[in-house]
Structures are given as structure tokens and as C-alpha cells.
Design a protein around this motif. Structure first.
Motif, PDB file in Angstrom:
ATOM      1  N   PHE A 148       0.823  -1.209   0.123  1.00  0.00           N
ATOM      2  CA  PHE A 148       0.057  -0.069  -0.081  1.00  0.00           C
ATOM      3  C   PHE A 148       1.019   1.267   0.080  1.00  0.00           C
ATOM      4  O   PHE A 148       2.112   1.244   0.604  1.00  0.00           O
ATOM      5  N   SER A 149       0.282   2.308  -0.552  1.00  0.00           N
ATOM      6  CA  SER A 149       0.993   3.571  -0.622  1.00  0.00           C
ATOM      7  C   SER A 149       0.967   3.945   1.022  1.00  0.00           C
ATOM      8  O   SER A 149       0.085   3.681   1.716  1.00  0.00           O
ATOM      9  N   ALA A 150       1.654   5.269   1.192  1.00  0.00           N
ATOM     10  CA  ALA A 150       1.951   5.648   2.759  1.00  0.00           C
ATOM     11  C   ALA A 150       0.442   6.106   3.011  1.00  0.00           C
ATOM     12  O   ALA A 150       0.066   6.165   4.403  1.00  0.00           O
ATOM     13  N   LEU A 151      -0.387   6.748   2.271  1.00  0.00           N
ATOM     14  CA  LEU A 151      -1.637   7.259   2.605  1.00  0.00           C
ATOM     15  C   LEU A 151      -2.786   6.003   2.290  1.00  0.00           C
ATOM     16  O   LEU A 151      -3.871   6.433   2.856  1.00  0.00           O
ATOM     17  N   GLY A 152      -2.393   4.881   1.883  1.00  0.00           N
ATOM     18  CA  GLY A 152      -3.481   3.742   1.727  1.00  0.00           C
ATOM     19  C   GLY A 152      -4.482   3.934   0.759  1.00  0.00           C
ATOM     20  O   GLY A 152      -5.314   3.175   0.516  1.00  0.00           O
ATOM     21  N   ASP A 153      -4.172   5.000   0.071  1.00  0.00           N
ATOM     22  CA  ASP A 153      -5.419   5.358  -1.148  1.00  0.00           C
ATOM     23  C   ASP A 153      -4.815   4.837  -2.339  1.00  0.00           C
ATOM     24  O   ASP A 153      -5.573   4.451  -3.330  1.00  0.00           O
ATOM     25  N   ARG A 154      -3.994   3.990  -2.402  1.00  0.00           N
ATOM     26  CA  ARG A 154      -3.159   3.067  -3.581  1.00  0.00           C
ATOM     27  C   ARG A 154      -2.711   1.828  -3.270  1.00  0.00           C
ATOM     28  O   ARG A 154      -1.929   1.658  -2.199  1.00  0.00           O
ATOM     29  N   LEU A 155      -2.760   0.684  -4.014  1.00  0.00           N
ATOM     30  CA  LEU A 155      -2.328  -0.615  -3.769  1.00  0.00           C
ATOM     31  C   LEU A 155      -1.501  -0.763  -5.028  1.00  0.00           C
ATOM     32  O   LEU A 155      -1.878  -0.353  -6.077  1.00  0.00           O
ATOM     33  N   LEU A 156      -0.288  -1.393  -4.913  1.00  0.00           N
ATOM     34  CA  LEU A 156       0.547  -1.786  -5.987  1.00  0.00           C
ATOM     35  C   LEU A 156       0.483  -3.356  -5.916  1.00  0.00           C
ATOM     36  O   LEU A 156       0.765  -4.027  -4.673  1.00  0.00           O
ATOM     37  N   THR A 157       0.251  -4.055  -7.013  1.00  0.00           N
ATOM     38  CA  THR A 157       0.379  -5.355  -7.206  1.00  0.00           C
ATOM     39  C   THR A 157       1.570  -5.517  -8.245  1.00  0.00           C
ATOM     40  O   THR A 157       1.661  -4.663  -9.211  1.00  0.00           O
ATOM     41  N   TRP A 158       2.178  -6.683  -8.092  1.00  0.00           N
ATOM     42  CA  TRP A 158       3.216  -7.053  -8.767  1.00  0.00           C
ATOM     43  C   TRP A 158       3.362  -8.375  -9.369  1.00  0.00           C
ATOM     44  O   TRP A 158       3.093  -9.112  -8.287  1.00  0.00           O
ATOM     45  N   GLY A 159       3.936  -8.979 -10.396  1.00  0.00           N
ATOM     46  CA  GLY A 159       3.885 -10.381 -10.694  1.00  0.00           C
ATOM     47  C   GLY A 159       4.868 -10.741 -11.754  1.00  0.00           C
ATOM     48  O   GLY A 159       5.609  -9.786 -12.277  1.00  0.00           O
ATOM     49  N   VAL A 160       4.815 -12.139 -11.986  1.00  0.00           N
ATOM     50  CA  VAL A 160       5.685 -12.692 -12.988  1.00  0.00           C
ATOM     51  C   VAL A 160       5.412 -12.486 -14.436  1.00  0.00           C
ATOM     52  O   VAL A 160       6.293 -12.628 -15.120  1.00  0.00           O
TER      53      VAL A 160
ATOM     54  N   LEU B  61       7.617  -0.451  -5.064  1.00  0.00           N
ATOM     55  CA  LEU B  61       7.465   0.327  -3.984  1.00  0.00           C
ATOM     56  C   LEU B  61       6.639   1.813  -4.461  1.00  0.00           C
ATOM     57  O   LEU B  61       7.338   2.018  -5.323  1.00  0.00           O
ATOM     58  N   SER B  62       6.376   2.421  -3.604  1.00  0.00           N
ATOM     59  CA  SER B  62       5.953   3.714  -4.009  1.00  0.00           C
ATOM     60  C   SER B  62       6.566   5.035  -3.181  1.00  0.00           C
ATOM     61  O   SER B  62       6.962   4.703  -2.082  1.00  0.00           O
ATOM     62  N   LEU B  63       6.701   6.030  -4.065  1.00  0.00           N
ATOM     63  CA  LEU B  63       7.392   7.340  -3.362  1.00  0.00           C
ATOM     64  C   LEU B  63       6.450   8.557  -3.476  1.00  0.00           C
ATOM     65  O   LEU B  63       5.807   8.331  -4.589  1.00  0.00           O
ATOM     66  N   ARG B  64       6.872   9.586  -3.040  1.00  0.00           N
ATOM     67  CA  ARG B  64       6.209  10.835  -2.923  1.00  0.00           C
ATOM     68  C   ARG B  64       4.649  10.683  -3.036  1.00  0.00           C
ATOM     69  O   ARG B  64       3.902  11.267  -3.874  1.00  0.00           O
ATOM     70  N   GLY B  65       4.153   9.998  -1.899  1.00  0.00           N
ATOM     71  CA  GLY B  65       2.845   9.577  -1.812  1.00  0.00           C
ATOM     72  C   GLY B  65       2.066   8.939  -2.901  1.00  0.00           C
ATOM     73  O   GLY B  65       0.848   9.003  -3.119  1.00  0.00           O
ATOM     74  N   GLY B  66       2.781   8.221  -3.759  1.00  0.00           N
ATOM     75  CA  GLY B  66       2.201   7.664  -4.847  1.00  0.00           C
ATOM     76  C   GLY B  66       2.573   8.114  -6.250  1.00  0.00           C
ATOM     77  O   GLY B  66       2.087   7.402  -7.108  1.00  0.00           O
TER      78      GLY B  66
END
Length: 120
Positions: free
Chosen positions: A13-25, A53-58
Motif C-alpha cells: 500500500f502507499s503511505a496514505l493507503g489510497d493506492r495499492l501496488l500489485t506486481w507479478g511474474v 514500492l511507491s514514493l512521494r505519496g504514490g
């Protein structure tokens, strides 16, 4: 959430929880809006993704492929801004990627007792 064409390797999750990152093969990192559950951006890497990972609030996303190379992405445009780390011999590839708190810097480390700090 549906969007990957192969197994998902991880999420964060982003630091604010408003974005989710998923990554895969499948080489994709998908940025999701957590309120709507809709994908906002798909970022395509040349290799299977083992960490994002996210930076600058996404605003920025950093991905690390299984060869150790990292890419900094602008989420709004989907553009690759920078690549670092590069492919290394198997015994010396990057194992980890983490954001340094309160900065646009990331720490990349590997199997052969090395660590490097990069400005995103």
C-alpha cells in the motif's frame, strides 16, 4: 482485483493507503485505487517483478526485476524516468529494494555483500 496475466508475486500500500501496488511474474506492476478497486496504471517491466514500492505519496513507483535492475516510473504518465542497478551475474544480483523514510532515495542490496543508495 483482476489484471495480471500470471501469478501475483506481492503487494504493498502507499503511505496514505489510497493506492495499492500489485506486481507479478508477468512483468507488470499495477497501481490500484483502493476506494474504487479500479486499476489506475499498469507499468510494464522487461523482467518478472520481484518488488515494487511507491514514493512521494504514490506519484512515483520503483520496480525491481528478477535480474536486479530497477526502474523509476511516473504514475501519472506511465513513463519510465530512470533505470539503475543493471543486470548482474546470478551470484551478485539485487535481493532487496526499500525506500528510505522521508526521502526520494531507495536502498538496493545484493547477495555479494553490497548495498547502494540511489536517488529516485
Amino acid at each position: 482485483l483482476r489484471g495480471h496475466s500470471a501469478p501475483v508475486a506481492g503487494l504493498s500500500f502507499s503511505a496514505l493507503g489510497d493506492r495499492l501496488l500489485t506486481w507479478g511474474v508477468d512483468g507488470a506492476t499495477i497501481v490500484w485505487d483502493t476506494d474504487s478497486g479500479q486499476p489506475l496504471r499498469e507499468l510494464r517491466h522487461a523482467w518478472p517483478i520481484v518488488r515494487s514500492l511507491s514514493l512521494r505519496g504514490g506519484e512515483l513507483v520503483v520496480t525491481r526485476g528478477d535480474g536486479g535492475e530497477c526502474t523509476v516510473w511516473d504514475v501519472a504518465s506511465g513513463r519510465s524516468l530512470r533505470t539503475f542497478g543493471g543486470r548482474r551475474p546470478v551470484e551478485d544480483r539485487a535481493w532487496g529494494l526499500e525506500a528510505l523514510p522521508g526521502s526520494d532515495r531507495v536502498l538496493l542490496w545484493g547477495a555479494d555483500t553490497w548495498a547502494t543508495v540511489w536517488d529516485a
